[in-house]
Design a protein around this motif. Structure first.
Motif, PDB file in Angstrom:
ATOM      1  N   SER A   1      -5.291  11.627  -4.629  1.00 27.60           N
ATOM      2  CA  SER A   1      -5.517  12.263  -4.809  1.00 27.60           C
ATOM      3  C   SER A   1      -4.639  13.827  -5.352  1.00 27.60           C
ATOM      4  CB  SER A   1      -6.708  13.373  -4.444  1.00 27.60           C
ATOM      5  OG  SER A   1      -6.487  13.666  -2.956  1.00 27.60           O
ATOM      6  N   GLY A   2      -3.397  13.603  -4.438  1.00 25.45           N
ATOM      7  CA  GLY A   2      -1.989  14.886  -4.812  1.00 25.45           C
ATOM      8  C   GLY A   2      -1.826  14.733  -6.625  1.00 25.45           C
ATOM      9  N   SER A   3      -2.222  13.796  -7.036  1.00 24.77           N
ATOM     10  CA  SER A   3      -1.806  14.239  -8.335  1.00 24.77           C
ATOM     11  C   SER A   3      -2.524  15.293  -9.410  1.00 24.77           C
ATOM     12  CB  SER A   3      -1.564  12.282  -8.944  1.00 24.77           C
ATOM     13  OG  SER A   3      -3.221  11.873  -8.773  1.00 24.77           O
ATOM     14  N   THR A   4      -3.670  15.408  -8.680  1.00 24.05           N
ATOM     15  CA  THR A   4      -4.132  15.699  -9.431  1.00 24.05           C
ATOM     16  C   THR A   4      -3.453  17.685  -9.661  1.00 24.05           C
ATOM     17  OG1 THR A   4      -5.978  17.021  -7.311  1.00 24.05           O
ATOM     18  CG2 THR A   4      -6.333  15.149  -9.485  1.00 24.05           C
ATOM     19  N   TYR A   5      -2.953  17.252  -8.499  1.00 24.90           N
ATOM     20  CA  TYR A   5      -1.715  19.326  -9.075  1.00 24.90           C
ATOM     21  C   TYR A   5      -1.098  19.007 -10.136  1.00 24.90           C
ATOM     22  CZ  TYR A   5      -3.528  19.396  -4.467  1.00 24.90           C
ATOM     23  OH  TYR A   5      -3.748  19.981  -2.707  1.00 24.90           O
ATOM     24  N   ILE A   6      -0.437  18.091 -10.296  1.00 22.10           N
ATOM     25  CA  ILE A   6       0.469  17.951 -11.389  1.00 22.10           C
ATOM     26  C   ILE A   6       0.174  17.789 -13.202  1.00 22.10           C
ATOM     27  CG2 ILE A   6       2.612  16.287 -12.708  1.00 22.10           C
ATOM     28  CD1 ILE A   6       2.376  15.196 -10.641  1.00 22.10           C
ATOM     29  N   PRO A   7      -1.542  17.814 -13.471  1.00 19.97           N
ATOM     30  CA  PRO A   7      -1.854  17.659 -14.935  1.00 19.97           C
ATOM     31  C   PRO A   7      -1.555  19.166 -15.782  1.00 19.97           C
ATOM     32  CG  PRO A   7      -3.221  15.444 -13.598  1.00 19.97           C
ATOM     33  CD  PRO A   7      -1.711  16.743 -12.954  1.00 19.97           C
ATOM     34  N   PRO A   8      -2.302  20.374 -14.565  1.00 22.66           N
ATOM     35  CA  PRO A   8      -2.543  21.126 -15.013  1.00 22.66           C
ATOM     36  C   PRO A   8      -1.223  22.361 -14.947  1.00 22.66           C
ATOM     37  CG  PRO A   8      -3.944  21.898 -13.407  1.00 22.66           C
ATOM     38  CD  PRO A   8      -3.236  20.059 -13.389  1.00 22.66           C
ATOM     39  N   VAL A   9       0.187  21.910 -14.447  1.00 24.77           N
ATOM     40  CA  VAL A   9       0.943  22.879 -14.726  1.00 24.77           C
ATOM     41  C   VAL A   9       1.768  21.236 -15.984  1.00 24.77           C
ATOM     42  CG1 VAL A   9       4.052  22.868 -13.343  1.00 24.77           C
ATOM     43  CG2 VAL A   9       1.476  22.792 -12.275  1.00 24.77           C
ATOM     44  N   VAL A  10       2.071  20.337 -16.106  1.00 25.56           N
ATOM     45  CA  VAL A  10       2.642  20.077 -17.101  1.00 25.56           C
ATOM     46  C   VAL A  10       2.131  20.422 -18.304  1.00 25.56           C
ATOM     47  CG1 VAL A  10       2.508  17.751 -18.479  1.00 25.56           C
ATOM     48  CG2 VAL A  10       2.679  18.051 -16.179  1.00 25.56           C
ATOM     49  N   ALA A  11       0.462  20.697 -18.806  1.00 26.64           N
ATOM     50  CA  ALA A  11       0.248  21.456 -19.848  1.00 26.64           C
ATOM     51  C   ALA A  11       0.244  22.221 -19.706  1.00 26.64           C
ATOM     52  CB  ALA A  11      -1.286  20.730 -19.713  1.00 26.64           C
ATOM     53  N   LEU A  12       0.464  23.943 -18.928  1.00 28.57           N
ATOM     54  CA  LEU A  12       0.898  24.022 -19.210  1.00 28.57           C
ATOM     55  C   LEU A  12       2.203  24.934 -20.070  1.00 28.57           C
ATOM     56  CD1 LEU A  12       0.345  27.448 -19.057  1.00 28.57           C
ATOM     57  CD2 LEU A  12       1.073  27.330 -16.731  1.00 28.57           C
ATOM     58  N   ALA A  13       3.435  23.771 -19.340  1.00 28.23           N
ATOM     59  CA  ALA A  13       4.515  23.696 -19.627  1.00 28.23           C
ATOM     60  C   ALA A  13       4.218  23.464 -21.623  1.00 28.23           C
ATOM     61  CB  ALA A  13       5.429  22.835 -18.411  1.00 28.23           C
ATOM     62  N   ILE A  14       3.598  22.564 -20.965  1.00 25.98           N
ATOM     63  CA  ILE A  14       3.614  22.099 -22.900  1.00 25.98           C
ATOM     64  C   ILE A  14       3.404  23.088 -24.294  1.00 25.98           C
ATOM     65  CG2 ILE A  14       3.235  19.993 -24.183  1.00 25.98           C
ATOM     66  CD1 ILE A  14       3.129  17.828 -22.006  1.00 25.98           C
ATOM     67  N   GLY A  15       2.626  23.631 -23.425  1.00 20.31           N
ATOM     68  CA  GLY A  15       1.478  24.493 -24.595  1.00 20.31           C
ATOM     69  C   GLY A  15       3.224  25.437 -24.871  1.00 20.31           C
ATOM     70  N   ALA A  16       3.418  26.190 -23.436  1.00 18.81           N
ATOM     71  CA  ALA A  16       3.817  27.321 -23.403  1.00 18.81           C
ATOM     72  C   ALA A  16       5.918  26.793 -24.468  1.00 18.81           C
ATOM     73  CB  ALA A  16       4.433  27.815 -21.991  1.00 18.81           C
ATOM     74  N   ILE A  17       5.886  26.238 -23.829  1.00 22.19           N
ATOM     75  CA  ILE A  17       7.526  25.858 -24.526  1.00 22.19           C
ATOM     76  C   ILE A  17       7.414  24.816 -25.727  1.00 22.19           C
ATOM     77  CG2 ILE A  17       9.569  24.514 -23.436  1.00 22.19           C
ATOM     78  CD1 ILE A  17       8.797  25.438 -20.542  1.00 22.19           C
ATOM     79  N   PHE A  18       6.959  23.659 -25.351  1.00 22.08           N
ATOM     80  CA  PHE A  18       7.209  23.210 -26.537  1.00 22.08           C
ATOM     81  C   PHE A  18       5.947  23.444 -27.875  1.00 22.08           C
ATOM     82  CE2 PHE A  18       8.468  20.516 -22.821  1.00 22.08           C
ATOM     83  CZ  PHE A  18       9.516  20.929 -23.345  1.00 22.08           C
ATOM     84  N   VAL A  19       4.974  23.626 -27.502  1.00 22.31           N
ATOM     85  CA  VAL A  19       3.937  23.778 -28.541  1.00 22.31           C
ATOM     86  C   VAL A  19       4.033  26.119 -29.398  1.00 22.31           C
ATOM     87  CG1 VAL A  19       1.150  23.566 -29.460  1.00 22.31           C
ATOM     88  CG2 VAL A  19       2.069  22.382 -28.109  1.00 22.31           C
ATOM     89  N   GLY A  20       4.553  26.484 -28.500  1.00 24.67           N
ATOM     90  CA  GLY A  20       4.336  27.506 -28.168  1.00 24.67           C
ATOM     91  C   GLY A  20       2.952  28.276 -28.357  1.00 24.67           C
ATOM     92  N   GLU A  21       2.130  28.362 -27.003  1.00 25.35           N
ATOM     93  CA  GLU A  21       1.083  28.582 -26.866  1.00 25.35           C
ATOM     94  C   GLU A  21       1.003  29.922 -26.173  1.00 25.35           C
ATOM     95  OE1 GLU A  21      -1.554  25.228 -27.053  1.00 25.35           O
ATOM     96  OE2 GLU A  21      -1.351  25.192 -25.511  1.00 25.35           O
ATOM     97  N   THR A  22       0.283  30.926 -26.121  1.00 27.70           N
ATOM     98  CA  THR A  22       0.589  31.762 -25.483  1.00 27.70           C
ATOM     99  C   THR A  22       0.193  31.862 -23.631  1.00 27.70           C
ATOM    100  OG1 THR A  22       0.775  34.180 -27.300  1.00 27.70           O
ATOM    101  CG2 THR A  22      -0.448  34.588 -25.305  1.00 27.70           C
TER     102      THR A  22
END
Length: 298
Positions: free
Chosen positions: A247-268
């Motif tokens: 269940s610790g794998s649930t910690y990873i997706p929010p961080v990954v989604a945040l990084a993809i949105g901010a770094i690779f897509v340019g979301e604020t």
């Protein structure tokens, strides 16, 4: 060298975290119900192939079909549809961070319906902290004029609640049936494919083919990897590491989604968003810690 289970653990977190940008790209061309339908369709194909190859399916399982229908609704059809709607209305990074609330709703529903899930000060504090984080992301005090679409937040919460309830239902009614997890997932995804297939408006569904990137993201990213292979990896991790560690794998997706949105897509992404994510994950950690303290020591 890390074990294969640990590699799968991190890969699964990356796969789940990338689902939100894939849903965002897909929703630019087709409706959320079409995104959900195609996702489960292309996820069901590899899952069915794996279940047949391993010989996990049995006709004797079909007598439990009402439970499979409930699980297909709660843990797949409604869940994926709500998340597709929410992601279409929100930045993918925000949607990904809100997905971290799934363990919160799982704990709340378990506390209400399962007497075997005792309340502790730590778990209650973790739940309260987690929901404070959700409020910090949603910022309801800004009203309709705020930068966060409250309808999108509502859909994400509805999806998190749906899958949270499904975990409780599975523990109460399905876990005692003795059916292999891969078989359960196959029945669940297969029935969800049928349910979504008969309720989805197919008009314009071929528009996804107008963008190769969006089509590949939907078929391969969301379907084959994000649904079919993700289920296989998750059950493998549970088998190798145990449910609590998995269940610790649930910690990873929010961080990954945040990084993809901010770094690779340019979301604020604001400082408040990052604080909110840390608050939610801290609350989830406290809930998981409370479960570990209550688990029998070997």
């Amino acid at each position: 060298m890390p074990s294969l289970a640990m590699v799968a653990f991190w890969v699964l977190g990356l796969v789940w975290g990338s689902n939100f940008i894939f849903m965002k790209w897909s929703s630019a061309y087709i409706s959320p119900d079409q995104v959900a339908f195609l996702r489960v369709l292309f996820g069901f194909i590899p899952l069915l192939a794996f279940a047949l190859w391993t010989g996990k399916l049995s006709r004797n399982h079909l007598k439990h079909w009402p439970h499979f229908v409930v699980m297909s609704l709660l843990a797949t059809a409604l869940y994926y549809y709500a998340f597709a709607e929410g992601t279409a209305l929100l930045p993918s990074s925000i949607a990904g961070m809100l997905s971290a609330s799934i363990p919160l709703f799982t704990f709340v529903t378990a506390a209400i319906f399962l007497r075997s899930e005792p309340l502790t000060r730590l778990s209650l504090a973790g739940t309260s902290l987690g929901f404070i984080g959700v409020l910090l992301i949603a910022q309801p005090w800004q009203g309709l004029s705020g930068s966060i679409n409250l309808a999108g937040v509502g859909y994400m919460i509805a999806g998190a609640l749906s899958v949270g309830v499904s975990f409780v239902y599975a523990k109460k009614f399905v876990s005692t049936l003795g059916i292999p997890p891969v078989a359960l997932a196959t029945y669940q995804i297969g029935l969800a494919t049928i349910l979504l297939g008969v309720t989805t408006d197919w008009h314009g569904i071929t528009n996804i083919t107008h963008d190769t990137r969006a089509a590949a993201a939907l078929v391969i990213g969301l379907g084959v990897c994000g649904t079919g292979m993700a289920y296989m990896m998750y059950y493998y991790i549970v088998e190798q590491m145990g449910a609590i560690k998995a269940s610790g794998s649930t910690y990873i997706p929010p961080v990954v989604a945040l990084a993809i949105g901010a770094i690779f897509v340019g979301e604020t992404v604001t400082t408040l968003d990052i604080i909110a994510m840390v608050v939610i994950l801290s609350g989830v950690w406290m809930i998981q810690r409370a479960k570990q303290n209550l688990a029998p020591q070997s």
